[in-house]
Write a protein that holds these residues in place. Sequence first.
Motif, short mmCIF file in Angstrom:
data_model
loop_
_atom_site.label_atom_id
_atom_site.label_comp_id
_atom_site.label_asym_id
_atom_site.label_seq_id
_atom_site.Cartn_x
_atom_site.Cartn_y
_atom_site.Cartn_z
N TYR A 246 5.11 4.97 -21.98
CA TYR A 246 4.37 6.11 -22.51
C TYR A 246 5.28 6.93 -23.43
O TYR A 246 6.27 7.47 -22.98
CB TYR A 246 3.89 7.02 -21.38
CG TYR A 246 3.60 6.33 -20.07
CD1 TYR A 246 4.27 6.70 -18.92
CD2 TYR A 246 2.67 5.30 -20.00
CE1 TYR A 246 4.02 6.08 -17.71
CE2 TYR A 246 2.43 4.67 -18.79
CZ TYR A 246 3.10 5.07 -17.66
OH TYR A 246 2.85 4.44 -16.47
N ARG B 285 5.53 10.96 -18.78
CA ARG B 285 4.72 10.33 -17.74
C ARG B 285 3.43 11.13 -17.54
O ARG B 285 3.48 12.33 -17.27
CB ARG B 285 5.52 10.30 -16.42
CG ARG B 285 4.84 9.54 -15.30
CD ARG B 285 5.75 9.48 -14.09
NE ARG B 285 6.97 8.72 -14.38
CZ ARG B 285 7.05 7.41 -14.40
NH1 ARG B 285 5.99 6.68 -14.12
NH2 ARG B 285 8.19 6.80 -14.67
N CYS C 271 7.83 -1.04 -7.55
CA CYS C 271 7.66 0.28 -8.17
C CYS C 271 8.32 1.37 -7.32
O CYS C 271 8.02 1.50 -6.14
CB CYS C 271 6.17 0.57 -8.31
SG CYS C 271 5.82 2.30 -8.70
N TRP D 69 -0.94 -4.42 -13.13
CA TRP D 69 -0.69 -5.01 -11.80
C TRP D 69 -1.83 -5.96 -11.44
O TRP D 69 -3.00 -5.68 -11.71
CB TRP D 69 -0.57 -3.92 -10.74
CG TRP D 69 0.55 -2.97 -11.00
CD1 TRP D 69 0.44 -1.66 -11.35
CD2 TRP D 69 1.96 -3.24 -10.92
NE1 TRP D 69 1.69 -1.11 -11.50
CE2 TRP D 69 2.63 -2.05 -11.25
CE3 TRP D 69 2.71 -4.38 -10.62
CZ2 TRP D 69 4.03 -1.96 -11.28
CZ3 TRP D 69 4.10 -4.29 -10.65
CH2 TRP D 69 4.74 -3.10 -10.97
N VAL E 54 0.17 2.20 -9.59
CA VAL E 54 0.41 2.16 -8.15
C VAL E 54 1.38 3.29 -7.82
O VAL E 54 2.15 3.68 -8.70
CB VAL E 54 1.04 0.80 -7.72
CG1 VAL E 54 0.03 -0.30 -7.82
CG2 VAL E 54 2.31 0.47 -8.48
N GLU F 121 -1.08 9.68 -6.37
CA GLU F 121 0.15 10.42 -6.67
C GLU F 121 1.11 10.24 -5.49
O GLU F 121 0.87 10.76 -4.40
CB GLU F 121 -0.18 11.90 -6.93
CG GLU F 121 1.02 12.82 -7.04
CD GLU F 121 2.09 12.31 -7.99
OE1 GLU F 121 1.78 11.90 -9.12
OE2 GLU F 121 3.28 12.30 -7.57
N SER F 122 2.19 9.50 -5.74
CA SER F 122 3.07 9.11 -4.63
C SER F 122 3.65 10.29 -3.86
O SER F 122 3.82 10.22 -2.64
CB SER F 122 4.22 8.25 -5.17
OG SER F 122 4.97 8.97 -6.12
N1 LIG Z 1 2.82 9.75 -10.78
C1 LIG Z 1 2.66 8.45 -10.32
C2 LIG Z 1 3.39 7.45 -11.19
C3 LIG Z 1 3.23 6.05 -10.72
C4 LIG Z 1 3.65 5.03 -11.79
O1 LIG Z 1 4.03 5.39 -12.91
N2 LIG Z 1 3.60 3.73 -11.43
C5 LIG Z 1 3.91 2.68 -12.40
C6 LIG Z 1 4.75 1.59 -11.78
S1 LIG Z 1 6.38 2.05 -11.36
C7 LIG Z 1 2.63 1.98 -12.80
O2 LIG Z 1 1.85 1.59 -11.95
N3 LIG Z 1 2.43 1.75 -14.10
C8 LIG Z 1 1.33 0.97 -14.57
C9 LIG Z 1 0.97 1.22 -16.00
O3 LIG Z 1 1.42 2.23 -16.54
O4 LIG Z 1 0.24 0.40 -16.56
C10 LIG Z 1 3.17 8.44 -8.90
O5 LIG Z 1 4.28 8.93 -8.63
O6 LIG Z 1 2.44 7.99 -8.04
#
Ligand SMILES: N[C@@H](CCC(=O)N[C@@H](CS)C(=O)NCC(=O)O)C(=O)O
Length: 326
Positions: free
Chosen positions: A7, A16, A48, A81, A119, A134-135
């Motif tokens: 991004y 992000r 991740c 994913w 994820v 949101e993790s």
């Molecule tokens: N804010 C989210 C960020 C999660 C995130 O960025 N996950 C990445 C993997 S590390 C993802 O799934 N990216 C998929 C994409 O952007 O297509 C959290 O902390 O849950």
Amino acid sequence: MATGITYQSKDGKFVRPDSTFRSFVSSDPNSQFPAEAGRYVLYLSPSCPWAHRTLIARKLKGLESAIDVYTFHPVMGPEGWYFSGEEGSLAEDPLHPGFTKIRQLYLKADPNYDGRFTVPLLWDKKTDQPVNNESSEILRMFGSEFDAVVPEHLRAANQPNGGLYPEALRKDIDELNEWVYRDVNNGVYKVGFAATQEAYNENITPLFAALDRLESRLSDGRKFLFGDGLTEADVRLFTTLVRFDAAYHTVMQCTLRSIRHDYPLLHSWLRRLYWDDGRFNGAFRETSLLDKYAHGYADARRRIVLGGAPLIVPAVPKEEELIPKL
Ligand SMILES: N[C@@H](CCC(=O)N[C@@H](CS)C(=O)NCC(=O)O)C(=O)O
């Protein structure tokens, strides 16, 4: 369409986006999403770091049989994913037969969804809808909301300082989480996915300054970031540091220092979490995939480079660090 964790804002900085589904599972039985064993499932890829937080909390709290995990392939595909049936991934979504991609879940929940398909994703099996992606919030829910269904000795009230997010430390934990997220958890991405030399240069200094600050925080002999009790701040830092030397230093151009050679106290802290299976139920070590991290990030960077990213020259330590005087 090619996806990846790339991004970018106009000036080449990595930004992000905010997460979309933000409901909470609650210990209150009358809430929309009450904490019930067997009701929720986590969709994730263990590679991740954000998903990794939730996987650690689930194991730390002994919630393995109460909350299911459906695992995607460890390396993201061209459409995000996906379930591959290989390397620990399920062959398809057990809840939605025929679904093999995360995007199908997001679009089922909202056909007009136009955000990232990220994820971790916490899903309610009973009402068949997403709860939260949101993790940091999922980590917090797991830390306390399911305490009625976890073994008594693992409940927040029975932990050394009151669990992962103890009342008395909340303000301080929030404050630390904020700069650790900005400069470390997300900082490695701002460095590794910078699309201009300027964005790279601007972000590498705060990353290592934050690691220096964390190193000195441990210099009073404390075992964890907030003393003798493990908190969510440790979990959040762990998922970045366990990847640091394996992938961020090597692939993501976080080149100035490594954890194992240059941060002895952070390295001891990392070893303590990783190896103390007795205390942590193997939550840190058994959820880590040291041999997978480099692959995932190398693949993500390859996409950036193939997309025509300009040359980014990695930062190199100064002469006095590289070749100190005799
Ligand atoms: N804010 C989210 C960020 C999660 C995130 O960025 N996950 C990445 C993997 S590390 C993802 O799934 N990216 C998929 C994409 O952007 O297509 C959290 O902390 O849950």
